[in-house]
Design a protein around this motif. Structure first.
Motif, PDB file in Angstrom:
ATOM      1  N   LEU A   1      30.359  34.340  35.024  1.00 21.56           N
ATOM      2  CA  LEU A   1      29.634  33.878  36.202  1.00 21.56           C
ATOM      3  C   LEU A   1      30.153  34.632  37.409  1.00 21.56           C
ATOM      4  O   LEU A   1      31.370  34.714  37.619  1.00 21.56           O
ATOM      5  CB  LEU A   1      29.860  32.379  36.393  1.00 21.56           C
TER       6      LEU A   1
ATOM      7  N   TRP B   1      45.821  41.763  48.341  1.00 22.44           N
ATOM      8  CA  TRP B   1      44.389  41.765  48.032  1.00 22.44           C
ATOM      9  C   TRP B   1      43.854  43.189  47.966  1.00 22.44           C
ATOM     10  O   TRP B   1      43.163  43.573  47.030  1.00 22.44           O
ATOM     11  CB  TRP B   1      43.628  40.969  49.093  1.00 22.44           C
ATOM     12  N   ASN B   2      44.191  43.981  48.978  1.00 22.86           N
ATOM     13  CA  ASN B   2      43.665  45.342  49.010  1.00 22.86           C
ATOM     14  C   ASN B   2      44.221  46.184  47.863  1.00 22.86           C
ATOM     15  O   ASN B   2      43.514  47.027  47.314  1.00 22.86           O
ATOM     16  CB  ASN B   2      43.951  45.978  50.373  1.00 22.86           C
TER      17      ASN B   2
ATOM     18  N   LEU C   1      37.460  37.972  51.359  1.00 23.65           N
ATOM     19  CA  LEU C   1      37.393  37.332  52.650  1.00 23.65           C
ATOM     20  C   LEU C   1      36.713  38.218  53.658  1.00 23.65           C
ATOM     21  O   LEU C   1      36.660  37.904  54.819  1.00 23.65           O
ATOM     22  CB  LEU C   1      38.789  36.919  53.120  1.00 23.65           C
ATOM     23  N   GLY C   2      36.149  39.296  53.204  1.00 29.31           N
ATOM     24  CA  GLY C   2      35.364  40.119  54.112  1.00 29.31           C
ATOM     25  C   GLY C   2      36.237  40.865  55.095  1.00 29.31           C
ATOM     26  O   GLY C   2      37.429  40.633  55.177  1.00 29.31           O
TER      27      GLY C   2
ATOM     28  N   LEU D   1      42.265  45.308  44.938  1.00 29.32           N
ATOM     29  CA  LEU D   1      40.939  45.890  45.092  1.00 29.32           C
ATOM     30  C   LEU D   1      40.932  47.322  44.591  1.00 29.32           C
ATOM     31  O   LEU D   1      40.030  47.735  43.854  1.00 29.32           O
ATOM     32  CB  LEU D   1      40.526  45.837  46.563  1.00 29.32           C
TER      33      LEU D   1
ATOM     34  N   THR E   1      41.198  47.416  40.856  1.00 31.50           N
ATOM     35  CA  THR E   1      39.927  47.017  40.256  1.00 31.50           C
ATOM     36  C   THR E   1      38.919  48.154  40.328  1.00 31.50           C
ATOM     37  O   THR E   1      38.205  48.448  39.364  1.00 31.50           O
ATOM     38  CB  THR E   1      39.378  45.775  40.975  1.00 31.50           C
ATOM     39  N   LEU E   2      38.892  48.787  41.474  1.00 32.86           N
ATOM     40  CA  LEU E   2      37.963  49.892  41.685  1.00 32.86           C
ATOM     41  C   LEU E   2      38.241  51.031  40.702  1.00 32.86           C
ATOM     42  O   LEU E   2      37.332  51.533  40.034  1.00 32.86           O
ATOM     43  CB  LEU E   2      38.107  50.387  43.122  1.00 32.86           C
TER      44      LEU E   2
ATOM     45  N   THR F   1      37.080  37.466  41.370  1.00 31.92           N
ATOM     46  CA  THR F   1      36.136  36.552  41.988  1.00 31.92           C
ATOM     47  C   THR F   1      34.948  37.211  42.681  1.00 31.92           C
ATOM     48  O   THR F   1      33.922  36.584  42.830  1.00 31.92           O
ATOM     49  CB  THR F   1      36.851  35.646  42.995  1.00 31.92           C
ATOM     50  N   GLU F   2      35.078  38.439  43.125  1.00 34.33           N
ATOM     51  CA  GLU F   2      33.989  39.121  43.829  1.00 34.33           C
ATOM     52  C   GLU F   2      33.787  38.593  45.246  1.00 34.33           C
ATOM     53  O   GLU F   2      33.167  39.210  46.068  1.00 34.33           O
ATOM     54  CB  GLU F   2      32.637  39.008  43.094  1.00 34.33           C
ATOM     55  N   VAL F   3      34.291  37.400  45.526  1.00 34.15           N
ATOM     56  CA  VAL F   3      34.100  36.844  46.856  1.00 34.15           C
ATOM     57  C   VAL F   3      35.412  36.915  47.606  1.00 34.15           C
ATOM     58  O   VAL F   3      36.237  36.030  47.505  1.00 34.15           O
ATOM     59  CB  VAL F   3      33.638  35.379  46.785  1.00 34.15           C
TER      60      VAL F   3
ATOM     61  N   ARG G   1      25.923  40.124  36.659  1.00 36.31           N
ATOM     62  CA  ARG G   1      26.966  39.229  37.155  1.00 36.31           C
ATOM     63  C   ARG G   1      27.098  37.957  36.320  1.00 36.31           C
ATOM     64  O   ARG G   1      28.166  37.382  36.229  1.00 36.31           O
ATOM     65  CB  ARG G   1      26.672  38.841  38.608  1.00 36.31           C
ATOM     66  N   ASP G   2      25.986  37.514  35.744  1.00 29.19           N
ATOM     67  CA  ASP G   2      26.037  36.298  34.925  1.00 29.19           C
ATOM     68  C   ASP G   2      25.531  36.607  33.518  1.00 29.19           C
ATOM     69  O   ASP G   2      24.380  36.986  33.350  1.00 29.19           O
ATOM     70  CB  ASP G   2      25.155  35.195  35.536  1.00 29.19           C
TER      71      ASP G   2
END
Lengths: 408, 408
Positions: free
Chosen positions: B240, B25-26, B400-401, B29, B32-33, B396-398, B223-224
């Motif tokens: 979306l 994930w990282n 897991l924090g 990230l 993507t960044l 997804t933008e969401v 975003r949308d």
DNA sequence: TCAATACTAAATAAAAGTGATTTATTTATT
DNA sequence: AATAAATAAATCACTTTTATTTAGTATTGA
């Protein structure tokens, strides 16, 4: 001074993740699993999540310790040690749901299983911000006080479901514009959030109803569906990838604003043809008491031809709106629910299904058209689902995977 | 025997996450960044992601080792050690994008920066599965062979952008139904995936174009947003929460199927009023060569009144469709692009903006209406973006924090 | 003006911490 | 005896914390 206000959890966009995030994710995963699938022994949870038995064991024990989960009766009869099903503890958490409606507002308290434990209702001529605030505070206090003392701290939040931009239709429904305008600059959500010791969330009422169907609905739903809620106004909600989509300003699913062709050929908004207020107006012109529609959502003691007329027009309009929805999103199902007797819902459903046959569906897939399962409580339940979802559930379906390559 | 076929990554629904997933994930990230923000020193990456400097250091070093990232020139002039900006290595990965169109098909090869390195084109009277397959294999082989030898293994996948359900309109466009029907049972994606050593993805052509705008577009996007791509057919895409939504069967954004009211009062599908084929038909009835439209998307040597007529009708229809879109999803922007000269795009855009003023927008928010930035290459770029996104980007933008409570 | 020194920020090695997995063991049942 | 559930102990992967090194700018003083 608390920050319990934001209606959206504010995308932190580009944040990395660490182990605490990992644990938090897996905890939510277990909550979500038990919420949707019901009780499950640890071993099976490990199997379906792909987590190791040990990890599941550790997480579950912690959550049980905290009172969120509880053991069921051991299941004997199969080879091996009996399995102990784990399930959400009904009193592990409570949630408040406030629905603000045209004729009445209502607050419900649900438990961790989604069962409505208690409720308070307020009847009014028109919804009004100050009165709504006062009612919300009073009802919340009463409902929480009636819980056993040691459960009171387990109230995890409040959700509010209210129609958006009602001032845009004050003319249509011959409402006092001045009163409707009071809602323009009113942030009930932030207001209550500042008063109460738990977070407060806000959502459009129809979207909330849709969310309730998603979280508490009895039927298995496809990942993408569109939802019509027919109340005084008709509104909608959209579920995408198994999660309710509300958009940045929470205005997604504004299906009442969908342009459709009326029987007389004019282009009007769906809200004019398929809301209960249009039936109410008809009652009034026929000299009947509009309260016939609002006293009991289980029974409409109204001449049948009026209802048939209304259903015919509404179904025709909803079918048109549905096609437009399908051209935007490849919804696999259309769900119809509302504040009306189940028999009426069924008739409306069948009329919509019939009306779909007259539509041009070239290039789009025909969806399943089905009834909602929650009826008149959908909005309040959807409101209460907001803090539940925010704190305990995974909504996105797209996690970060477990990094195992699908080796051949 | 490889499983490079699925057009959707198949939701693994309820899988838990572990440390390898965390690292993966990282890594995504960071990709993507760097993809969206461009070069950045490690220290700043740590700041914006919230990851520790050490973690970023470790991850970046590994990715640099693997050839995906490269160091830039150290930036001096500020206090402290000079910062070394890290960026995606242009030749860190390559992607193939195949567009299948009405008049021609095209394969492009892009690098990790999204720059088109090379292309192959095939003109045809009608698209046909067997020919498309042969062209795809040949073009892919040639394009890869022309890469330096040590880069050939870095081709990470192929995407295909093609119109969906074209057989539904064979009559409308007076195409041979038998030939169109050949596409019904053809799974080009699985077919090529079985032949090639990298994964192959499929997407509706207009949705792909939309995805290209999202991944490679020059403007910052909300975003949308909803996207219209005007080619031989008009089609659409929906974004979306910052991610393209295609739906389970990939048919979301089928805006060509949107019912709209034609100038003569009939209800027709948008595709009939706003596609280039309707302009082409007009040319034919005027005795002009339809190829005037297809030889060069930078120039349409066509009498202006024909274009003006077409723009007026198309804009009116697109505005209607836009309102329907907004009633479903609270889009913050509407993007219009297509296979036409930028000047035409601009005129169409302005006409749509004007036509929006005639629409009833009660209950919905007025969106920004803007031009796409990629024009005629949008579809092929969108195709090539598929493997890029699948392998390297977070959509997804969401996440897991990082489990940090926002302590006061 | 030019060293010498202080300061700052980037980068990273080493140690510590967190959480998942693996392995081995216990337990309760057929 | 066989089987499956449950878990303790040991191990492993990854992130964070702490301390150190490095390479530059800024300041000072002769």
């Amino acid at each position: 001074m608390n920050e319990n206000s934001g209606q959206t959890p504010s995308s932190q966009s580009m944040r990395g993740s660490n182990q605490s995030g990992l644990r938090a994710w897996n905890e939510r995963l277990l909550f979500t699993l038990l919420h949707t699938q019901g009780a499950m022994p640890k071993a099976e949870i490990a199997r379906v999540t792909g987590l190791s038995a040990q990890t599941v064991s550790v997480i579950i024990r912690a959550l049980e310790q905290d009172g969120f989960l509880e053991k069921g009766d051991p299941v004997r009869g199969r080879i091996g040690q009996p399995s102990v099903p784990m399930s959400l503890a009904a009193n592990g958490a409570y949630f408040l749901g406030l629905k603000i409606g045209r004729r009445s507002s209502e607050m419900i308290l649900i438990d961790f299983h989604g069962a409505i434990r208690d409720r308070r209702m307020l009847r009014h001529d028109w919804p009004e911000p100050k009165a709504a605030r006062a009612f919300a505070l009073k009802a919340a206090h009463e409902l929480v006080q009636r819980l056993p003392e040691h459960d009171r701290a387990r109230v995890a939040g409040m959700g509010i479901a209210q129609p958006f931009q009602i001032w845009d239709w004050s003319e249509t429904i011959s409402a006092p514009q001045a009163m409707m305008d009071r809602w323009r600059d009113c942030d009930l959500c932030a207001d209550l959030g500042a008063q109460l010791p738990y977070p407060v969330f806000l959502r459009n009422d129809a979207s909330a109803a849709c969310g309730a169907e998603l979280v508490f609905g009895t039927r298995a739903m496809p990942r993408d569906f569109v939802y019509f809620y027919i109340g005084f106004f008709i509104g909608g909600g959209v579920v995408l990838n198994g999660a309710l989509h509300t958009g940045e300003s929470g205005n997604s699913g504004a299906l009442g604003s969908m342009p459709v062709r009326a029987p007389d050929g004019r282009t009007v908004q769906l809200i004019e043809l398929a809301s209960i207020f249009s039936l109410e107006q008809r009652l009034v012109t026929e000299g009947l008491d509009p309260d016939l529609l609002w006293t009991d959502p289980q029974d409409w003691p109204v001449p049948d031809h009026l209802i048939s007329d209304w259903i015919a027009r509404a179904a025709q309009a909803i079918a048109q709106a549905t096609v437009a929805c399908l051209a935007v999103i490849d919804f696999k199902a259309v769900v119809i629910d509302g504040w009306f007797p189940p028999a009426i819902r069924r008739r409306l459903l069948e009329s919509v299904q019939a009306a779909m046959n007259a539509q041009n569906l070239a290039g789009i897939d025909r969806p399943l058209i089905s009834e909602g399962s929650l009826g008149s409580d959908a909005r309040a339940l959807g409101a209460a689902a907001l803090p539940l979802t925010d704190r305990f559930l995974i909504t996105t379906e797209v996690g970060l995977g477990n990094g195992q390559t699908s080796g051949d």
